[in-house]
Structure formats: C-alpha cells, structure tokens
Enzyme design. Structure first.
Site, PDB file in Angstrom:
ATOM      1  N   TRP A 105      -0.609   1.956  -1.891  1.00  0.00           N
ATOM      2  CA  TRP A 105      -2.130   1.454  -2.587  1.00  0.00           C
ATOM      3  C   TRP A 105      -3.153   2.430  -2.131  1.00  0.00           C
ATOM      4  O   TRP A 105      -4.416   2.890  -2.556  1.00  0.00           O
ATOM      5  CB  TRP A 105      -1.782   0.183  -2.273  1.00  0.00           C
ATOM      6  CG  TRP A 105      -1.797  -0.585  -3.401  1.00  0.00           C
ATOM      7  CD1 TRP A 105       0.514  -1.854  -3.274  1.00  0.00           C
ATOM      8  CD2 TRP A 105      -1.427  -0.218  -4.689  1.00  0.00           C
ATOM      9  NE1 TRP A 105       0.401  -2.120  -4.399  1.00  0.00           N
ATOM     10  CE2 TRP A 105      -0.592  -1.276  -5.074  1.00  0.00           C
ATOM     11  CE3 TRP A 105      -2.335  -0.239  -5.605  1.00  0.00           C
ATOM     12  CZ2 TRP A 105      -0.405  -1.956  -6.893  1.00  0.00           C
ATOM     13  CZ3 TRP A 105      -2.318  -0.153  -6.998  1.00  0.00           C
ATOM     14  CH2 TRP A 105      -1.009  -1.115  -7.623  1.00  0.00           C
ATOM     15  N   ASP A 175      -8.437  -3.379   3.243  1.00  0.00           N
ATOM     16  CA  ASP A 175      -7.972  -4.056   1.618  1.00  0.00           C
ATOM     17  C   ASP A 175      -6.923  -4.918   2.317  1.00  0.00           C
ATOM     18  O   ASP A 175      -5.757  -4.352   2.919  1.00  0.00           O
ATOM     19  CB  ASP A 175      -7.444  -3.283   0.838  1.00  0.00           C
ATOM     20  CG  ASP A 175      -6.996  -3.937  -0.415  1.00  0.00           C
ATOM     21  OD1 ASP A 175      -6.493  -4.882  -0.287  1.00  0.00           O
ATOM     22  OD2 ASP A 175      -6.832  -2.530  -1.468  1.00  0.00           O
ATOM     23  N   LYS A 199      -1.914 -12.340  -4.905  1.00  0.00           N
ATOM     24  CA  LYS A 199      -0.773 -12.448  -4.321  1.00  0.00           C
ATOM     25  C   LYS A 199      -0.523 -13.471  -3.447  1.00  0.00           C
ATOM     26  O   LYS A 199       0.402 -14.588  -3.599  1.00  0.00           O
ATOM     27  CB  LYS A 199      -0.966 -11.631  -3.132  1.00  0.00           C
ATOM     28  CG  LYS A 199      -0.386 -10.328  -3.633  1.00  0.00           C
ATOM     29  CD  LYS A 199      -0.339  -8.914  -4.671  1.00  0.00           C
ATOM     30  CE  LYS A 199      -0.151  -7.830  -4.995  1.00  0.00           C
ATOM     31  NZ  LYS A 199       0.903  -7.867  -5.718  1.00  0.00           N
TER      32      LYS A 199
END
Length: 366
Positions: A105, A175, A199
C-alpha cells in the site's frame, strides 16, 4: 446470524461486531426514532446531522482530541487521500515531502503523490521483499519537509509500526486504514490521519480523516471543492450526498467500542491476545507454518504466513473453507495465507482457527 460471520478472517472488508450487525438489520427495515429505513433517510435530515455530530465526538473522545481537529467522513477511500494530502500540503517550489515505502500500500501512494509535487523516499523495503520495517538508525528525515507520510500497518505483508515515527518538528501524516481505532495512539502528535472504514470501523464507502485545523487553513485556494478539506469541514461531511448508511454503521461501531469493549486500551489488550495466540501457533509449529514478517514488526491486525509449497496452501484453504473459515487466502500480490484479526474478530474465533491450524498440521505430518 450466519455462523460464518463469526469466522471471517478476510483482509477487507472485514468482520463487523455481531451486536452492530443486529442493529443494522433492524435499521435497514426501520430506524426506530425515524420510522424509515436507514437506506432511505435524507442526508439533509436532522437525524443524520445528529449522527454525524455524535460520530465526530465519539472519534475525538476515543482518540483524546479536542475541537482543534476536524473529523471528516469522506468518500474515495484511502486512494483519494493519496492525492488530497499532497494537493493540500505540498508547497509549490518548496522542499519535498518525506515518504516511506514499506509495503504494497505504501508503494501505491508514491506515484500519486509524485503527480502533485516533489517527494523523497526516505527508506524502501523493496530489496528485502517487504519482510521487515526500518529501525530508527536507518531513517534520516528532513527537518525542512512539509510533512512525513507513512502507513502504520501493511495488510498484505503483515507489517506494523509499533512506534511513532519522525519528530514533532515535521507534520506527521499517516494512513491508518487497517489499524485505526484498534489501539490507543497519541493522535494529537499527528497533523492528519486517514483510514478507510472497511477494516476495523465499518463497511466500505466512507473514509475517516482526522486533520488538525491549522494544517488545512493554508492549503492552496484553487483546489476543486470536492478535493478541499475545508469544504468538507465547513459542511460537516455533507458537502455532497454522503454515504448515509456507511456513516451510520461507523457510528454504531464507535458506540460498540466505547460501551461494550470499554475503549481503545481494552481493544488493544484483546487484539494483542488474539495475535499472540495465532503467532504462537506459527512459532511452535517447527516451521510447518512460516511467518512472513520479521518478529519485531509483526502486525497485530494481519498474520501473513506460508506453508512449504503452493499445493499444501491450497489444501489448507480448501479445508479451512469447508470448516467454515473465510478469507484466509493471501493477497494476490504475494500469495500465501493471511488471517486478519480486526477489532470485530472475536477471541473465540481466533481460538477456533488456532485449533484448526494445529489439527491440520498434525494430520499433514502423520
């Protein structure tokens, strides 16, 4: 409830608490105080305005933040933040921002940021296959950088920072998509935190952004309205039609965290217990299960591991699915296996998975 909901180890969208699912089930038919389905309630209603206000306050309370931070409920996922952050914070002709390249990511963030202005990759884990995170001695941050950006938890590789990076001299941007509200943090030492919901805190469709007020005051004035944090702050996340349903579910999850779990310290203790249980299965398996991440950098959220060959991994997945476990296949980028232990995954579910893994190993080693 479908028993498979309780054995959902998917990397995302992740499991939701059973009590929240029951409230959602009712709300889809009728929100009691409104008399309408949550799917048909106007985003301009007083009810929804109260939802947003309560959710903003709940997140501030969980993170220990004051009114000098905005809590925004945006769309576009973390992916949109890859662009919004540098659009707002990179200064024309100014020094480059510092970025870390620690996994799948993080690597996605870099090209999007480069489109907006200069960035500097301080450290990259590509050479080691993203199997570990940097130690402090490997990091030399620039004091002139407008901000430092990093990903707190890499879901694909199962890596997680267990410390705060950088200094208070440079704005921290993080993030936290896959570990947001899973543990206590010193949130007031970050300038901006973003996390898509699917999540730990809700369904796909909403991204939580927590941003210090003074940080966005000096953003460029010519930003498109939809990509300007100030537009959303002024409108209390109602600048355009927001995802009412997804935001409502996030509200229910924050209530669950505060009222049923008892806050982030209690959530952290539970998450550590779950992770320790599963990592113990790996460590005691005499290399039958091979953990992917360096021990010091293991994620509490995503346990990534391998077996000795692909055929055995496929057999594991097939037998796990037959036993009712869902989501244990590794990310397409690296394959292997992965068990995600997000907030709503219960200790009982992890105990069942640990038992299955021990039994599978014994059967294969006969």
């Amino acid at each position: 409830m479908n028993p498979r909901n309780g054995l959902n180890f998917s990397g995302g969208p992740g499991a939701l608490p059973e009590s929240v699912l029951r409230e959602v089930q009712q709300a889809i038919i009728e929100v009691p105080e409104v008399g309408l389905s949550v799917l048909g309630i106007s985003h301009r209603s007083d009810w929804f305005a109260a939802v947003v206000t309560e959710l903003e306050n709940n997140i501030r309370s969980l993170l220990g933040l004051g009114d000098d931070y905005h809590v925004l409920l945006l769309q576009g996922g973390a992916t949109q933040q890859y662009t919004m952050v540098p659009m707002s914070l990179l200064l024309p002709g100014g020094a480059p921002a510092d970025y870390l390249d620690t996994g799948y990511w993080s690597a996605k963030v870099l090209p999007e940021a480069r489109r907006q202005g200069p960035i500097r990759v301080v450290w990259s884990g590509q050479d080691n296959g993203f199997r570990r995170l940097p130690v402090d001695e490997e990091l030399q941050f620039a004091t002139t950088a407008p901000y430092l950006h990093y990903v707190s938890n890499e879901t694909v590789e199962g890596l997680q920072f267990h410390r705060m990076l950088g200094s208070d001299e440079v704005v921290r941007v993080c993030d936290m998509s896959s570990d947001f509200l899973s543990r206590p943090i010193e949130a007031n030492r970050f300038g901006l935190i973003y996390a898509h919901a699917q999540k730990n805190v809700g369904p796909a469709g909403v991204t939580v952004v927590v941003v210090r007020d003074e940080l966005i005051k000096n953003a460029p004035e010519d930003l498109p309205g939809f990509l300007d944090y100030r537009s959303h702050a002024r409108a209390h996340s109602n600048f355009n039609t927001p995802p009412v349903f997804a935001i409502y579910v996030v509200l229910l999850v924050t209530r669950w965290l505060m009222q049923e779990i008892g806050g982030l310290n209690a959530m952290d203790a539970l998450n550590r217990t779950k992770a320790a249980l599963l990592y113990d299965v790996l460590d005691s398996s005499e290399s039958f299960y091979q953990g992917r991440a360096a021990v010091a950098d293991r994620s509490l959220m995503n346990v990534a591991f391998n077996l000795s060959n692909t055929a055995l991994e496929q057999r594991f997945i097939a037998e796990a699915e037959a036993a009712g476990f869902s989501g244990l296949k590794g990310h397409r980028a690296i394959g292997g296996l992965r068990a995600s232990l997000y907030n709503a995954v219960t200790l009982e579910a992890v105990e069942k998975l640990a038992s299955f893994m021990a039994d599978f190993r014994h059967r294969q080693q006969r």
